[in-house]
Scaffold this active site. Structure first.
Site, PDB file in Angstrom:
ATOM      1  N   TYR A   1      -1.408  -0.353  10.277  1.00  0.00           N
ATOM      2  CA  TYR A   1      -1.679  -0.933   9.120  1.00  0.00           C
ATOM      3  C   TYR A   1      -0.660  -0.871   8.169  1.00  0.00           C
ATOM      4  CZ  TYR A   1      -3.802  -1.285   4.378  1.00  0.00           C
ATOM      5  OH  TYR A   1      -3.937  -1.738   2.947  1.00  0.00           O
TER       6      TYR A   1
ATOM      7  N   SER B   1       0.924  -1.031  -0.173  1.00  0.00           N
ATOM      8  CA  SER B   1       0.036  -0.016   0.078  1.00  0.00           C
ATOM      9  C   SER B   1       0.838   1.403   0.087  1.00  0.00           C
ATOM     10  CB  SER B   1      -0.981  -0.106   1.284  1.00  0.00           C
ATOM     11  OG  SER B   1      -1.513   1.152   1.577  1.00  0.00           O
TER      12      SER B   1
ATOM     13  N   LYS C   1       2.222  -3.652   6.430  1.00  0.00           N
ATOM     14  CA  LYS C   1       2.436  -3.807   4.994  1.00  0.00           C
ATOM     15  C   LYS C   1       4.170  -3.675   4.869  1.00  0.00           C
ATOM     16  CE  LYS C   1      -1.423  -4.260   3.606  1.00  0.00           C
ATOM     17  NZ  LYS C   1      -2.007  -5.450   2.884  1.00  0.00           N
TER      18      LYS C   1
HETATM   19  P1  NAD Z   1     -11.251  -7.104   0.961  1.00  0.00           P
HETATM   20  O1  NAD Z   1     -11.564  -6.953   2.293  1.00  0.00           O
HETATM   21  O2  NAD Z   1     -12.394  -6.947  -0.129  1.00  0.00           O
HETATM   22  O3  NAD Z   1     -10.397  -8.462   0.709  1.00  0.00           O
HETATM   23  C1  NAD Z   1      -9.617  -9.189   1.439  1.00  0.00           C
HETATM   24  C2  NAD Z   1      -9.828 -10.395   1.735  1.00  0.00           C
HETATM   25  O4  NAD Z   1      -9.224 -10.993   2.507  1.00  0.00           O
HETATM   26  C3  NAD Z   1     -11.467 -10.615   2.068  1.00  0.00           C
HETATM   27  O5  NAD Z   1     -11.905 -11.564   1.119  1.00  0.00           O
HETATM   28  C4  NAD Z   1     -11.271 -11.393   3.359  1.00  0.00           C
HETATM   29  O6  NAD Z   1     -12.244 -12.422   3.587  1.00  0.00           O
HETATM   30  C5  NAD Z   1      -9.936 -11.991   3.339  1.00  0.00           C
HETATM   31  N1  NAD Z   1      -9.476 -12.382   4.432  1.00  0.00           N
HETATM   32  C6  NAD Z   1      -9.070 -11.512   5.675  1.00  0.00           C
HETATM   33  N2  NAD Z   1      -8.535 -11.935   6.401  1.00  0.00           N
HETATM   34  C7  NAD Z   1      -8.361 -13.314   6.302  1.00  0.00           C
HETATM   35  C8  NAD Z   1      -7.586 -14.621   6.904  1.00  0.00           C
HETATM   36  N3  NAD Z   1      -7.354 -14.368   8.174  1.00  0.00           N
HETATM   37  N4  NAD Z   1      -7.608 -15.468   6.275  1.00  0.00           N
HETATM   38  C9  NAD Z   1      -8.060 -15.608   4.916  1.00  0.00           C
HETATM   39  N5  NAD Z   1      -8.871 -14.554   4.329  1.00  0.00           N
HETATM   40  C10 NAD Z   1      -8.829 -13.620   4.996  1.00  0.00           C
HETATM   41  O7  NAD Z   1     -10.203  -5.908   0.727  1.00  0.00           O
HETATM   42  P2  NAD Z   1      -9.504  -5.331  -0.632  1.00  0.00           P
HETATM   43  O8  NAD Z   1     -10.056  -3.964  -0.705  1.00  0.00           O
HETATM   44  O9  NAD Z   1      -9.676  -6.256  -1.749  1.00  0.00           O
HETATM   45  O10 NAD Z   1      -7.838  -5.411  -0.266  1.00  0.00           O
HETATM   46  C11 NAD Z   1      -7.137  -6.307  -0.775  1.00  0.00           C
HETATM   47  C12 NAD Z   1      -5.696  -6.054  -0.221  1.00  0.00           C
HETATM   48  O11 NAD Z   1      -5.194  -5.061  -1.068  1.00  0.00           O
HETATM   49  C13 NAD Z   1      -5.351  -5.819   1.172  1.00  0.00           C
HETATM   50  O12 NAD Z   1      -4.403  -6.477   1.552  1.00  0.00           O
HETATM   51  C14 NAD Z   1      -5.467  -4.198   1.175  1.00  0.00           C
HETATM   52  O13 NAD Z   1      -4.718  -4.054   2.478  1.00  0.00           O
HETATM   53  C15 NAD Z   1      -4.777  -4.229   0.113  1.00  0.00           C
HETATM   54  N6  NAD Z   1      -5.123  -2.689  -0.295  1.00  0.00           N
HETATM   55  C16 NAD Z   1      -6.003  -2.147  -0.622  1.00  0.00           C
HETATM   56  C17 NAD Z   1      -6.322  -0.955  -1.082  1.00  0.00           C
HETATM   57  C18 NAD Z   1      -7.621  -0.300  -1.479  1.00  0.00           C
HETATM   58  O14 NAD Z   1      -7.797   0.738  -1.834  1.00  0.00           O
HETATM   59  N7  NAD Z   1      -8.806  -0.936  -1.106  1.00  0.00           N
HETATM   60  C19 NAD Z   1      -5.203   0.099  -1.158  1.00  0.00           C
HETATM   61  C20 NAD Z   1      -3.864  -0.442  -0.701  1.00  0.00           C
HETATM   62  C21 NAD Z   1      -3.791  -1.706  -0.410  1.00  0.00           C
END
Ligand code: NAD
Length: 324
Positions: free
Chosen positions: A141, A117, A145
């Site tokens: 957070y 991130s 990362k």
């Molecule tokens: P999201 O919550 O939709 O997806 C995360 C998935 O991980 C979910 O399906 C959840 O059920 C699963 N999960 C969580 N804990 C778990 C565990 N202990 N075991 C198995 N599965 C587990 O989030 P997203 O927005 O799709 O983000 C995906 C990744 O991208 C994350 O790592 C997030 O930190 C990173 N990220 C997202 C953004 C954004 O703008 N959305 C920006 C930067 C980084």
């Protein structure tokens, strides 16, 4: 084509990436505990319903499916919650990631693409932000990362486990065919919240800070369409499968939009008026976060194709109308 094991593949960015992998001839297998993801977002391959905090479950999924690469999205994603409950965040985002990295190493150094991130940069002094800018995360957070990026670098140095950490800016938008979209249970992101407020589905929509040193006083962010992010993951997989070196790469559009520009775009797309309340700045919110996209282009041949504001808002609005 080979299998890709996608941890967190039932979530927002993970499900769009599974679709893109399938379109490119890969076979995604999703590993997700469905704590935040959705069963009906797993459309392009099997689901292993399990928790990354359990090393045995991670090892056995890798042994059973023998993926040629791993993409790791699984994480808890609320920055404020990471401040109030750091233990829970480190347990999933760092210990859970270590389980995946160790298992990938033991299984013969299966290459890993990791969801990092722009939070690793904290309050950057220079914008646009390049990968050489100092990392100084200011929340659990963001620190989590960065810790995982460092663990990956250590495993490469010690064992030759190659990885690409993609440092995303703000993911947004939805699948242009409307099959999947952004459906977080507790939505904290600006674009879906503005749309949900305009559609009358949430009552409390606040703009945090209108006194930043930006042209209209609101904070500026780099919004990257989720289909573009999915494409970046496919490219990162190919890079590693072709023997490419480990890297940490920004993934953004290279353009910034202010909060008020987003709100105007939501209204212009026909969602209705966005009822907003002004609130003070939140601690730790930088005025501007915009990616330098040079390395993504050079290393992965990546540039954003769907991240113009109209496409972002149109696809997101269509998804929220469909799922309302
Ligand atoms: P999201 O919550 O939709 O997806 C995360 C998935 O991980 C979910 O399906 C959840 O059920 C699963 N999960 C969580 N804990 C778990 C565990 N202990 N075991 C198995 N599965 C587990 O989030 P997203 O927005 O799709 O983000 C995906 C990744 O991208 C994350 O790592 C997030 O930190 C990173 N990220 C997202 C953004 C954004 O703008 N959305 C920006 C930067 C980084």
């Amino acid at each position: 084509m080979g299998k890709i094991l996608v941890f967190g593949g039932a979530g927002y960015i993970g499900s769009h990436t599974c679709k893109a992998l399938t379109c490119e001839g890969f076979q995604p297998v999703v590993f997700d505990d469905l704590s935040e993801g959705h069963r009906d977002f797993v459309k392009w391959g099997p689901l292993v319903k399990a928790d990354i905090r359990h090393p045995e479950a991670v090892r056995s999924a890798i042994a059973e499916h023998r993926p040629e690469a791993i993409i790791h999205f699984a994480a808890l994603t609320s920055v404020p919650d990471s401040v109030s409950d750091p233990g829970r965040y480190y347990a999933t985002n760092v210990s859970g990631s270590l389980n995946i990295i160790a298992a990938a190493g033991e299984a013969g150094n299966i290459p890993v693409v990791f969801s990092s991130s722009c939070a690793v940069y904290g309050m950057p002094e220079e914008v646009p932000i390049s990968e050489t800018c100092p990392t100084a995360p200011i929340t659990p957070y963001g620190r989590g990362k960065l810790m995982v990026e460092e663990i990956l670098a250590d495993f490469d140095a010690a064992h030759g486990l190659r990885s690409v950490a993609l440092r995303y800016f703000n993911a947004c938008g939805a699948d242009p065919q409307g099959e999947i979209g952004e459906s977080h249970r507790n939505e904290t992101h600006l674009i879906p919240r503005a749309i949900l407020a305009a559609l009358g589905r949430i009552g409390d929509f606040r703009v945090f800070g209108d006194d930043y040193d930006t042209p209209d006083g609101s904070a500026i962010r780099d919004y990257i369409h989720v289909s573009d992010l999915a494409d970046a993951h496919v490219r990162a997989c190919r890079h590693l499968l072709n023997g490419g070196k480990s890297a940490r790469v920004n993934v953004g559009s290279g353009r910034g939009f202010s909060v008020f520009e987003i709100i105007r775009a939501v209204e212009a797309a026909g969602a209705g008026r966005v009822p907003l309340k002004l609130a003070p700045r939140r601690a730790g919110d930088p005025p501007r976060l915009v990616a330098d996209t040079g390395m993504a282009k050079q290393l992965l041949g990546f540039s954003a194709r769907h991240s113009d504001l109209e496409t972002v808002i149109e696809t997101a609005l269509a998804w929220h109308r469909k799922t309302g």
